[in-house]
Design an enzyme around this catalytic site. Structure first.
Site, PDB file in Angstrom:
ATOM      1  N   ASP A  55       0.829  -1.215   0.000  1.00  0.00           N
ATOM      2  CA  ASP A  55       0.000   0.000   0.000  1.00  0.00           C
ATOM      3  C   ASP A  55       0.860   1.260   0.000  1.00  0.00           C
ATOM      4  O   ASP A  55       0.341   2.379  -0.074  1.00  0.00           O
ATOM      5  CB  ASP A  55      -1.008  -0.008   1.156  1.00  0.00           C
ATOM      6  CG  ASP A  55      -0.348  -0.018   2.518  1.00  0.00           C
ATOM      7  OD1 ASP A  55       0.894  -0.137   2.595  1.00  0.00           O
ATOM      8  OD2 ASP A  55      -1.078   0.092   3.524  1.00  0.00           O
ATOM      9  N   ASP A  94      -1.176  -6.073  -0.239  1.00  0.00           N
ATOM     10  CA  ASP A  94      -1.532  -5.492   1.063  1.00  0.00           C
ATOM     11  C   ASP A  94      -3.036  -5.324   1.216  1.00  0.00           C
ATOM     12  O   ASP A  94      -3.705  -4.816   0.301  1.00  0.00           O
ATOM     13  CB  ASP A  94      -0.903  -4.099   1.207  1.00  0.00           C
ATOM     14  CG  ASP A  94       0.414  -4.134   1.953  1.00  0.00           C
ATOM     15  OD1 ASP A  94       0.725  -5.160   2.588  1.00  0.00           O
ATOM     16  OD2 ASP A  94       1.132  -3.124   1.896  1.00  0.00           O
ATOM     17  N   GLU A 126      -0.975  -5.491   8.526  1.00  0.00           N
ATOM     18  CA  GLU A 126      -0.140  -4.908   9.573  1.00  0.00           C
ATOM     19  C   GLU A 126      -0.712  -5.195  10.954  1.00  0.00           C
ATOM     20  O   GLU A 126      -1.918  -5.016  11.168  1.00  0.00           O
ATOM     21  CB  GLU A 126      -0.047  -3.381   9.381  1.00  0.00           C
ATOM     22  CG  GLU A 126       0.660  -2.973   8.103  1.00  0.00           C
ATOM     23  CD  GLU A 126       0.808  -1.460   7.964  1.00  0.00           C
ATOM     24  OE1 GLU A 126       0.534  -0.720   8.935  1.00  0.00           O
ATOM     25  OE2 GLU A 126       1.207  -1.026   6.873  1.00  0.00           O
ATOM     26  N   GLU A 193       9.499  -4.160   9.781  1.00  0.00           N
ATOM     27  CA  GLU A 193       9.818  -2.826   9.255  1.00  0.00           C
ATOM     28  C   GLU A 193      10.398  -1.946  10.353  1.00  0.00           C
ATOM     29  O   GLU A 193       9.792  -1.774  11.427  1.00  0.00           O
ATOM     30  CB  GLU A 193       8.555  -2.178   8.668  1.00  0.00           C
ATOM     31  CG  GLU A 193       8.842  -0.780   8.118  1.00  0.00           C
ATOM     32  CD  GLU A 193       7.785  -0.231   7.185  1.00  0.00           C
ATOM     33  OE1 GLU A 193       6.766  -0.901   6.932  1.00  0.00           O
ATOM     34  OE2 GLU A 193       8.003   0.901   6.699  1.00  0.00           O
TER      35      GLU A 193
HETATM   36  O1  KIV Z   1       3.578  -1.094   1.444  1.00  0.00           O
HETATM   37  C1  KIV Z   1       4.756  -1.512   1.329  1.00  0.00           C
HETATM   38  O2  KIV Z   1       5.456  -1.244   0.342  1.00  0.00           O
HETATM   39  C2  KIV Z   1       5.286  -2.323   2.412  1.00  0.00           C
HETATM   40  C3  KIV Z   1       6.775  -2.511   2.464  1.00  0.00           C
HETATM   41  C4  KIV Z   1       7.393  -1.287   3.025  1.00  0.00           C
HETATM   42  C5  KIV Z   1       7.147  -3.710   3.214  1.00  0.00           C
HETATM   43  O3  KIV Z   1       4.561  -2.760   3.247  1.00  0.00           O
END
Ligand code: KIV
Length: 276
Positions: A55, A94, A126, A193
């Site tokens: 995302d 995501d 997340e 992260e």
């Molecule tokens: O959204 C994204 O690109 C991510 C990466 C930073 C792992 O979650």
């Protein structure tokens, strides 16, 4: 035209179980983000194992201030373009902010949409122990889940900014409990992260599933970067955790300016570019 066919039918399809198994085999994993067909195709040609439709596309390609503005419709639109490359790489998409927070049922419904309409082969969300029931429900519905711990960009409003996690022993203990929770819920891998590197290394040693780090040091089982950072596309940004392998932003700006100059001087199109 080659069209929309599998790039390399001889390269084996990479699955979520194969990514999980890479840890035991001691193979370091490589993941990069993509939000479009061309980038996904190039990543697959380069042998990248995981293409993440993150995302972060909201802040990179859509110009939002944070990822909280990204919608399911955005994720489906971009994921479908990536999936049309039919890559050997695993396509992980995501779940955006607001797509799983309400309930496990909402999480399953939206994960299913990412699979059916977006071509996702796994989803990422997340959060740790507080969202373990979502991870479990999605996995039970038949969709592999990649967890995401440490700095959680979707929680920026609550946290008031982006900072490194796992620097204190309390945070390290909480992260380990979160890791256990998502592992037990069935996650096949976890992104760490911006976790302090010593904590990330310890978590990696204790984890059964592979850890994929971003800004979390070399002790993780794999690494992920946001592709536009690696390419230097946003020349005005310099995230410390990223290494620039190209300066495509500057290259593109120069190419645009040269084209503009040629058009203005009547140098484009020339004979070669003039069709009959
Ligand atoms: O959204 C994204 O690109 C991510 C990466 C930073 C792992 O979650």
């Amino acid at each position: 035209m080659e069209g929309n066919v599998a790039l390399n039918p001889t390269r084996k399809k990479i699955t979520a179980p194969a990514i999980r198994a890479a840890k035991a085999a001691g193979r370091r994993l490589v993941a990069l983000t993509a939000a479009d067909f061309i980038t996904a195709r190039l990543l697959d040609e380069a042998g990248i194992e995981i293409i993440l439709v993150g995302d972060s596309l909201g802040t990179t390609y859509l110009g939002h201030e944070s990822t909280v503005f990204v919608r399911m419709a955005d994720m489906i639109h971009h994921a479908a373009a990536v999936a049309r490359t039919k890559p050997s790489a695993l396509v992980v998409v995501d779940l955006p902010f607001g797509a799983y927070q309400e309930s496990p049922a909402q999480a399953v419904r939206n994960a299913t949409r990412l699979v059916r309409a977006g071509g996702a082969e796994a989803v990422k969300l997340e959060g740790g122990a507080e969202y373990a029931d979502r991870v479990r429900a999605i996995v039970e519905a038949g969709i592999p889940v990649m967890a995401h711990l440490g700095l959680l960009p979707q929680s920026v409003l609550r946290e008031g900014g982006y900072k490194i996690r796992g620097r204190t022993s309390e945070e390290a203990v909480r992260l380990e409990a979160d890791l256990r929770a998502v592992e037990e819920a069935g996650a096949f891998a976890v992104v760490l992260e911006y976790v302090a590197s010593a904590t990330a290394r310890r978590l990696t040693e204790r984890a059964v599933i592979p850890t994929i780090g971003i800004g979390s040091g070399p002790g993780c089982d794999g690494q992920v970067l946001v592709t536009s950072d690696l390419l230097g596309l946003q020349a005005w940004l310099a995230p410390r955790a990223a290494r620039r392998y190209a300066e495509l932003g500057a290259t593109m700006r120069k190419a645009f300016a040269r084209f503009a100059a040629d058009v203005r001087r009547g140098k484009f199109p020339g004979r070669k570019e003039t069709l009959a």
